[in-house]
Design an enzyme around this catalytic site. Structure first.
Site, short mmCIF file in Angstrom:
data_model
loop_
_atom_site.label_atom_id
_atom_site.label_comp_id
_atom_site.label_asym_id
_atom_site.label_seq_id
_atom_site.Cartn_x
_atom_site.Cartn_y
_atom_site.Cartn_z
N TYR A 149 71.20 -37.33 20.76
CA TYR A 149 72.13 -38.33 20.22
C TYR A 149 72.18 -38.25 18.70
O TYR A 149 73.26 -38.18 18.10
CB TYR A 149 71.67 -39.72 20.69
CG TYR A 149 72.45 -40.87 20.10
CD1 TYR A 149 73.71 -41.20 20.58
CD2 TYR A 149 71.91 -41.65 19.08
CE1 TYR A 149 74.41 -42.28 20.05
CE2 TYR A 149 72.61 -42.72 18.54
CZ TYR A 149 73.86 -43.04 19.03
OH TYR A 149 74.55 -44.09 18.50
N LYS A 153 75.38 -37.17 16.28
CA LYS A 153 75.94 -38.02 15.24
C LYS A 153 75.85 -37.34 13.87
O LYS A 153 76.72 -37.50 13.02
CB LYS A 153 75.21 -39.37 15.21
CG LYS A 153 75.53 -40.25 16.42
CD LYS A 153 76.94 -40.81 16.31
CE LYS A 153 77.34 -41.66 17.49
NZ LYS A 153 78.68 -42.22 17.38
#
Ligand code: NAD
Length: 323
Positions: A149, A153
């Site tokens: 994750y 990002k």
């Protein structure tokens, strides 16, 4: 002006949509409802200036339709929350990277300003706290799935800054644990949502690890204000902003606060990380933002105290999630 909010049926997105409608804008929501819910938009669902499109941001035809008549974009659609990331790291990377890449390309083609939602997760285990936007980052190994994750990002942020160098009006907000009504217990700000659910059911509050890990929490109304400023102010373009509160609290203390505010005398239960997320899970002991850039460039400061925000959140939980 019509504004596209991707992920607009999610937790933060739905609050952003409500605020934009209040301010008089027309809003298009694009959401595939994989994490969000139409009920999150319940209060505004029939609003004459709201258009809801259910579909995948990584589908080019859907994205083109969503952009019809749009003059500005807030891109929040993402796979969010440790349980979802651990369950499907591949989908996390695909949606969070390809989705953002497609949104940025589409905005560049149409010369639309865009604000991207990123995360304090990009700081990873952290090098120093409070962390500032230009600090070095310290992510864990790719063999530990949770970092998928953060890495997704981070790549989004690189894409945004690369496009900014090409002249795109793009800003990035790094949220630090947003909480409030409608937060998803499986989502990012899950700890407060989980405590609220547990307090409501009279169950023990589950604290992972020894609970000494510290976090800072920002109430959703403040996060939306910071997002609007980053999305609208021309001087924000080309910059990344920490959107959080400088105050930190340990998860242990947070559990005590939730007990006091909810008035539920439920016990606190400590659960090893390995039991919650499987062996090899990596946790970060602190995570707190340096907020001076947002203050200087956006004139933004979070206003809602943790006590006040928890009270408002509990009020909503009691009324809307009862039973
Ligand atoms: P959320 O899961 O409630 O919202 C994300 C929304 O994106 C959901 O409604 C989901 O259905 C939608 N979505 C997922 N995949 C999609 C796809 N392929 N196409 C269209 N829609 C899709 O999470 P949130 O907490 O509201 O997070 C919003 C944004 O803020 C995300 O980008 C997240 O990474 C970021 N963020 C949130 C926090 C936090 O504390 N809540 C912290 C850091 C970053």
């Amino acid at each position: 002006m019509r504004i596209l909010v991707t992920g607009g049926a999610g937790f933060i997105g739905s609050h952003l949509v409500e605020r934009l409608l209040q301010e008089g804008y027309a809003v298009t929501v694009l959401d595939d409802l994989s994490g969000g819910r139409l009920e999150n938009l319940g209060a505004v669902r029939d609003h004459p200036r709201l258009r809801i499109l259910i579909g995948d941001v990584t589908d080019p035809v859907t994205l083109r339709r969503a952009l019809e008549g749009v003059e500005r974009v807030f891109h929040l659609a993402a796979v969010v929350g440790v349980p979802r990331v651990l369950a499907d790291p591949l989908r996390t990377i695909r949606v969070n990277v390809r989705g953002t890449e497609m949104v940025l390309e589409a905005c560049a083609e149409r010369d639309l300003p865009v604000c991207l939602a990123s995360s304090s997760e990009v700081y990873g285990k952290g090098i120093r706290w409070p962390a500032a936007e230009e600090d070095d980052l310290r992510l864990g190994s790719p063999t530990v799935a949770r970092w998928a994750y953060a890495a997704s990002k981070l790549l989004d942020e690189h894409l945004a800054l690369a496009w900014a160098r090409q002249g795109l009006r793009v800003s990035v907000v790094r949220y630090f644990n947003v909480y409030g009504p409608r937060a998803d217990p499986d989502g990012y700000g899950y700890v407060i949502a989980r405590f609220m659910d547990q307090a409501l059911r009279g169950e023990p509050l589950t604290v992972y690890g020894d609970g000494r890990q510290a976090r800072s929490f920002i109430y959703v109304e403040d996060a939306v204000e910071g997002t609007l400023r980053a999305g609208f102010l021309p001087k924000a373009f080309g910059w990344i902003f920490n959107i959080g509160r400088a105050e930190e609290i340990s998860i242990r203390e947070l559990a005590e606060k939730v007990r006091a505010i909810t008035g539920r005398s439920v016990p606190v239960r400590f659960v090893p990380f390995s039991e919650a997320y499987g062996p090899g899970f990596e946790e970060t002991p602190r995570r707190v933002p340096e907020v001076s850039r947002a203050r200087a460039l956006l004139g933004f400061e979070a206003r809602v105290t943790l006590d006040e925000g928890l009270r408002r959140t509990w009020e909503w939980w009691r009324v809307c999630r009862r039973g």
